[in-house]
Design a protein around this motif. Sequence first.
Motif, PDB file in Angstrom:
ATOM      1  N   ALA A   5       0.811  -1.260   0.110  1.00  0.00           N
ATOM      2  CA  ALA A   5       0.186  -0.060  -0.051  1.00  0.00           C
ATOM      3  C   ALA A   5       0.784   1.294   0.031  1.00  0.00           C
ATOM      4  CB  ALA A   5      -0.889   0.103   1.238  1.00  0.00           C
ATOM      5  N   GLN A   7       1.005   4.782   1.684  1.00  0.00           N
ATOM      6  CA  GLN A   7       0.416   5.655   2.828  1.00  0.00           C
ATOM      7  C   GLN A   7       0.822   7.013   3.151  1.00  0.00           C
ATOM      8  OE1 GLN A   7       1.759   2.237   5.679  1.00  0.00           O
ATOM      9  NE2 GLN A   7      -0.153   2.311   6.571  1.00  0.00           N
ATOM     10  N   ILE A  22       1.709  -4.316   4.169  1.00  0.00           N
ATOM     11  CA  ILE A  22       0.717  -4.509   5.372  1.00  0.00           C
ATOM     12  C   ILE A  22      -0.008  -5.746   5.601  1.00  0.00           C
ATOM     13  CG2 ILE A  22      -1.577  -3.654   5.856  1.00  0.00           C
ATOM     14  CD1 ILE A  22      -1.007  -0.834   4.466  1.00  0.00           C
ATOM     15  N   ASP A  46      -6.880  14.363  -3.012  1.00  0.00           N
ATOM     16  CA  ASP A  46      -5.824  13.678  -2.518  1.00  0.00           C
ATOM     17  C   ASP A  46      -4.520  14.601  -2.417  1.00  0.00           C
ATOM     18  OD1 ASP A  46      -6.995  11.037  -2.450  1.00  0.00           O
ATOM     19  OD2 ASP A  46      -7.041  11.372  -4.902  1.00  0.00           O
ATOM     20  N   ARG A  61      -2.580   7.142   6.759  1.00  0.00           N
ATOM     21  CA  ARG A  61      -3.747   6.740   6.064  1.00  0.00           C
ATOM     22  C   ARG A  61      -3.355   6.443   4.487  1.00  0.00           C
ATOM     23  NH1 ARG A  61      -6.582   5.699   8.168  1.00  0.00           N
ATOM     24  NH2 ARG A  61      -7.502   7.305   9.548  1.00  0.00           N
ATOM     25  N   VAL A  62      -4.089   5.324   4.104  1.00  0.00           N
ATOM     26  CA  VAL A  62      -4.060   4.941   2.484  1.00  0.00           C
ATOM     27  C   VAL A  62      -4.832   5.928   1.836  1.00  0.00           C
ATOM     28  CG1 VAL A  62      -4.148   3.370   0.773  1.00  0.00           C
ATOM     29  CG2 VAL A  62      -3.544   2.518   3.250  1.00  0.00           C
ATOM     30  N   GLY A 110     -10.001   7.122   1.991  1.00  0.00           N
ATOM     31  CA  GLY A 110      -8.948   7.807   1.813  1.00  0.00           C
ATOM     32  C   GLY A 110      -8.963   9.189   2.430  1.00  0.00           C
ATOM     33  N   ASP A 114      -8.923   4.160   5.377  1.00  0.00           N
ATOM     34  CA  ASP A 114      -8.191   3.802   4.347  1.00  0.00           C
ATOM     35  C   ASP A 114      -8.614   3.739   2.747  1.00  0.00           C
ATOM     36  OD1 ASP A 114      -5.887   3.929   5.831  1.00  0.00           O
ATOM     37  OD2 ASP A 114      -5.771   1.739   6.105  1.00  0.00           O
ATOM     38  N   GLN A 118      -3.596   0.636  -2.892  1.00  0.00           N
ATOM     39  CA  GLN A 118      -3.289  -0.450  -2.288  1.00  0.00           C
ATOM     40  C   GLN A 118      -3.712  -1.434  -3.005  1.00  0.00           C
ATOM     41  OE1 GLN A 118      -4.703  -1.135   1.647  1.00  0.00           O
ATOM     42  NE2 GLN A 118      -6.576   0.035   1.536  1.00  0.00           N
ATOM     43  N   ILE A 121      -8.406  -4.489  -0.550  1.00  0.00           N
ATOM     44  CA  ILE A 121      -9.129  -3.696   0.523  1.00  0.00           C
ATOM     45  C   ILE A 121     -10.269  -4.564   0.817  1.00  0.00           C
ATOM     46  CG2 ILE A 121     -10.561  -2.455  -1.020  1.00  0.00           C
ATOM     47  CD1 ILE A 121     -10.114   0.058   0.940  1.00  0.00           C
TER      48      ILE A 121
END
Length: 340
Positions: A5, A7, A22, A46, A61-62, A110, A114, A118, A121
């Motif tokens: 992932a 992060q 992870i 983002d 956080r992802v 997001g 998360d 990645q 999920i």
Amino acid sequence: MNHFAWQFSKNPTAYDLVRSEIALPSQPAPGHVRIRIHAASLNYRDLIAWKNLAGRQVDGRVPASDGAGEIIALGEGVSSWRLGDRVAGCFFQTWQSGPFELSHHQNDLGGTLDGMLQQVIDLPETGVVRIPESLSYEHASTLPCAGLTAWYSLCSRSQLLPNQKVLCIGTGGVSIYALQFTVAHGAKPIVLSRSKDKLEKAKALGAWKTICTTDHPNWSEQVWQETDGRGVDHVVEVGGPGTLEQSMKSVAASGHIALIGVLTGFGPPTASLFPLLARNVRLDGIYVGSRADFMAMNQFIESHPFMPVIDSIFAFDEAPKAFEALAAANHFGKIVIRID
Ligand SMILES: NC(=O)c1ccc[n+]([C@@H]2O[C@H](COP(=O)([O-])OP(=O)(O)OC[C@H]3O[C@@H](n4cnc5c(N)ncnc54)[C@H](OP(=O)(O)O)[C@@H]3O)[C@@H](O)[C@H]2O)c1
């Protein structure tokens, strides 16, 4: 099971992006599905998180609300999905349908939860939707935030009608979706951009009129001329405080402004709000849309010749470059990250 992932990792002023391994539980929790993500896409949001423009705490956080993939495992009790189903995650995991409630702010991918940048999920079975058969994972990865925000603005909270005129500000993700939905409804998009090259691309997608904001900083005057002194029926307002005054000058009597974005910042508008009442204009605050809206949009996309516009695709390992490209703002449509 381990997977990779990206992060956010706090630095003195904002965040770095770090690639981490992870651990995942061997099975998804009851009521959850496990998704092998094939593509994620980036939104301006983002960038806001990465550059710490709004003071949001996202350490660890992802990123990315937007992604698509296939279901590879089912938690106990899952009844609505099968292995191999092609799905996207919902921006708000808890907003199923109906009006928005503040509690959904605790359940955005997001952001508080998360996100999709990645490989795998686990999401509640009610937090995903089937993606249109007609779209690849890359194209479908652009639907959950950018696509749905444009759809919700024009087709859920408003009723976009043939021949109506829609003002699209800029040529980023939300605005190009707004252009495409407008064309697909037989309506007339007016597209603004700082770049003449991007305006040529907008014309190729069916823009009815284009206005270069570098040549015409007072672009509302052009909008007024192009609409024979009537104004537009809808404004897809992604600019915020720095563009709202001209949006209010561009909108027709009884028109609609979908207030979506903050490209010019988070401050208060400098403009008088008087034109809103003088023109009987509806100002709608928009925050993405519900799962039911997402499904309605997908149905529309499946039954029309509709293909989301991807500007560029980056490899998973190149995610920081994708963020840089978003920040450079030379893109037209969406920036996607393929996750192999
Ligand atoms: N409320 C919601 O639910 C929601 C959902 C999605 C996005 N948003 C917001 O909507 C905005 C757009 O998001 P996005 O992901 O579509 O962005 P994006 O893909 O990064 O698009 C940005 C584009 O907007 C134009 N632009 C950039 N700065 C500008 C400025 N100062 N004034 C006018 N135009 C500018 C540029 O187009 P040109 O180069 O063509 O000029 C740029 O390429 C952001 O503020 C985002 O936070 C809100």
